[in-house]
Design a protein around this motif. Structure first.
Motif, PDB file in Angstrom:
ATOM      1  N   ARG A 132       0.836  -1.206   0.000  1.00  0.00           N
ATOM      2  CA  ARG A 132       0.000   0.000   0.000  1.00  0.00           C
ATOM      3  C   ARG A 132       0.872   1.259   0.000  1.00  0.00           C
ATOM      4  O   ARG A 132       0.602   2.219  -0.721  1.00  0.00           O
ATOM      5  CB  ARG A 132      -0.938   0.008   1.197  1.00  0.00           C
ATOM      6  N   TYR A 186       3.969   1.510  -1.073  1.00  0.00           N
ATOM      7  CA  TYR A 186       4.649   1.594  -2.366  1.00  0.00           C
ATOM      8  C   TYR A 186       3.702   2.154  -3.431  1.00  0.00           C
ATOM      9  O   TYR A 186       4.090   3.013  -4.226  1.00  0.00           O
ATOM     10  CB  TYR A 186       5.164   0.211  -2.783  1.00  0.00           C
ATOM     11  N   ALA A 187       2.456   1.679  -3.422  1.00  0.00           N
ATOM     12  CA  ALA A 187       1.481   2.172  -4.398  1.00  0.00           C
ATOM     13  C   ALA A 187       1.199   3.653  -4.167  1.00  0.00           C
ATOM     14  O   ALA A 187       1.095   4.435  -5.124  1.00  0.00           O
ATOM     15  CB  ALA A 187       0.189   1.364  -4.301  1.00  0.00           C
ATOM     16  N   GLU A 188       1.108   4.060  -2.922  1.00  0.00           N
ATOM     17  CA  GLU A 188       0.863   5.460  -2.605  1.00  0.00           C
ATOM     18  C   GLU A 188       2.033   6.329  -3.065  1.00  0.00           C
ATOM     19  O   GLU A 188       1.835   7.397  -3.637  1.00  0.00           O
ATOM     20  CB  GLU A 188       0.657   5.611  -1.102  1.00  0.00           C
ATOM     21  N   ASP A 240       4.152   5.618  -5.483  1.00  0.00           N
ATOM     22  CA  ASP A 240       4.159   5.616  -6.937  1.00  0.00           C
ATOM     23  C   ASP A 240       3.132   6.615  -7.475  1.00  0.00           C
ATOM     24  O   ASP A 240       3.407   7.350  -8.431  1.00  0.00           O
ATOM     25  CB  ASP A 240       3.878   4.207  -7.459  1.00  0.00           C
ATOM     26  N   ASN A 241       1.966   6.654  -6.871  1.00  0.00           N
ATOM     27  CA  ASN A 241       0.945   7.630  -7.279  1.00  0.00           C
ATOM     28  C   ASN A 241       1.432   9.056  -7.042  1.00  0.00           C
ATOM     29  O   ASN A 241       1.222   9.941  -7.872  1.00  0.00           O
ATOM     30  CB  ASN A 241      -0.365   7.392  -6.521  1.00  0.00           C
ATOM     31  N   PHE A 242       2.092   9.277  -5.910  1.00  0.00           N
ATOM     32  CA  PHE A 242       2.647  10.599  -5.597  1.00  0.00           C
ATOM     33  C   PHE A 242       3.682  10.996  -6.642  1.00  0.00           C
ATOM     34  O   PHE A 242       3.696  12.134  -7.119  1.00  0.00           O
ATOM     35  CB  PHE A 242       3.265  10.587  -4.197  1.00  0.00           C
ATOM     36  N   ARG A 243       4.559  10.066  -6.996  1.00  0.00           N
ATOM     37  CA  ARG A 243       5.611  10.345  -7.984  1.00  0.00           C
ATOM     38  C   ARG A 243       4.994  10.719  -9.331  1.00  0.00           C
ATOM     39  O   ARG A 243       5.384  11.701  -9.968  1.00  0.00           O
ATOM     40  CB  ARG A 243       6.511   9.127  -8.129  1.00  0.00           C
ATOM     41  N   ARG A 244       4.003   9.953  -9.769  1.00  0.00           N
ATOM     42  CA  ARG A 244       3.346  10.243 -11.050  1.00  0.00           C
ATOM     43  C   ARG A 244       2.667  11.609 -11.021  1.00  0.00           C
ATOM     44  O   ARG A 244       2.731  12.373 -11.983  1.00  0.00           O
ATOM     45  CB  ARG A 244       2.312   9.171 -11.366  1.00  0.00           C
ATOM     46  N   ARG A 245       1.994  11.901  -9.911  1.00  0.00           N
ATOM     47  CA  ARG A 245       1.283  13.164  -9.791  1.00  0.00           C
ATOM     48  C   ARG A 245       2.254  14.345  -9.838  1.00  0.00           C
ATOM     49  O   ARG A 245       2.005  15.340 -10.519  1.00  0.00           O
ATOM     50  CB  ARG A 245       0.468  13.178  -8.503  1.00  0.00           C
ATOM     51  N   THR A 246       3.395  14.252  -9.145  1.00  0.00           N
ATOM     52  CA  THR A 246       4.355  15.360  -9.153  1.00  0.00           C
ATOM     53  C   THR A 246       5.004  15.531 -10.522  1.00  0.00           C
ATOM     54  O   THR A 246       5.269  16.669 -10.931  1.00  0.00           O
ATOM     55  CB  THR A 246       5.448  15.174  -8.084  1.00  0.00           C
ATOM     56  N   LYS A 268       3.543  14.936 -13.369  1.00  0.00           N
ATOM     57  CA  LYS A 268       2.521  15.591 -14.189  1.00  0.00           C
ATOM     58  C   LYS A 268       2.415  17.068 -13.825  1.00  0.00           C
ATOM     59  O   LYS A 268       2.310  17.929 -14.706  1.00  0.00           O
ATOM     60  CB  LYS A 268       1.168  14.912 -13.987  1.00  0.00           C
TER      61      LYS A 268
END
Length: 191
Positions: free
Chosen positions: A61, A63-65, A67-73, A75
């Motif tokens: 969980r 790691y997924a969070e 990864d989502n943070f990394r993608r969002r930043t 973008k």
């Protein structure tokens, strides 16, 4: 005969258990339930397995969070890069409008002096906007040649001895944006 004694002993044990039951003490069935619960209780190995599965779930969980943070930043950075010059461009739009009006008026004007004045006003407006955004002209003529600020195009004999190693003329102005050189001044140095 021995067998009979054993049977007798077991019957007496049952009778004793029943007797203790009547007197208020723990009977054999309750002891059996407690032993069954102890057998059903998780062992240390089972506890460790459960803790490991919880830790793995928590890790996944997290790691997924991340990864989502990394993608969002990533973008958000791309969006910021696309629009980072927006405020400068919006500030320059009135200058562009002034140039268009000047070009339209040049077609019908017979006197050149008002056109020159209009272009000078537009240049002044443009310089003011760029100065507000942090752009500053570098003053090069008469200063000592500095390769961190100037780009020497050529050198000429110095008109006076005090002008040796100094900037004699400027071909292109240099500019600083927030105290950082964005364009080096192209200069002629006295030798």
């Amino acid at each position: 005969m021995l067998k009979k004694k054993n049977k007798g002993n077991s019957e007496t044990a049952k009778n004793t258990a029943e007797m203790t039951n009547e007197s208020g003490q723990v009977d054999g069935t309750e002891q059996a339930i407690e032993t069954a619960e102890a057998e059903n209780a998780p062992t240390a190995e089972e506890k460790f397995k459960e803790e490991l599965s919880q830790a793995n779930d928590k890790y996944l969980r997290l790691y997924a969070e991340f990864d989502n943070f990394r993608r969002r930043t990533i973008k958000e950075r791309e969006d910021a890069r696309k629009t980072e010059g927006k405020d400068v461009i919006v500030a320059l739009l009135p200058v562009l409008d002034d140039f268009e009006r000047a070009l339209r008026s040049m077609d019908t004007v017979t006197d050149v002096i008002p056109v020159k004045e209009g272009v000078a006003l537009i240049q002044h407006k443009l310089k003011n906007i760029l100065t507000q955004k942090g752009l500053k002209e570098m003053q090069s003529i008469g200063t000592t040649f500095d390769p961190d600020l100037h780009e020497a195009i050529t050198s000429i004999p110095a008109p006076t001895d005090d002008m040796k190693g100094k900037v004699v003329d400027e071909m292109e102005k240099g500019y600083e944006l927030n105290d950082k050189v964005v364009r080096f001044a192209k200069v002629i140095v006295g030798a």
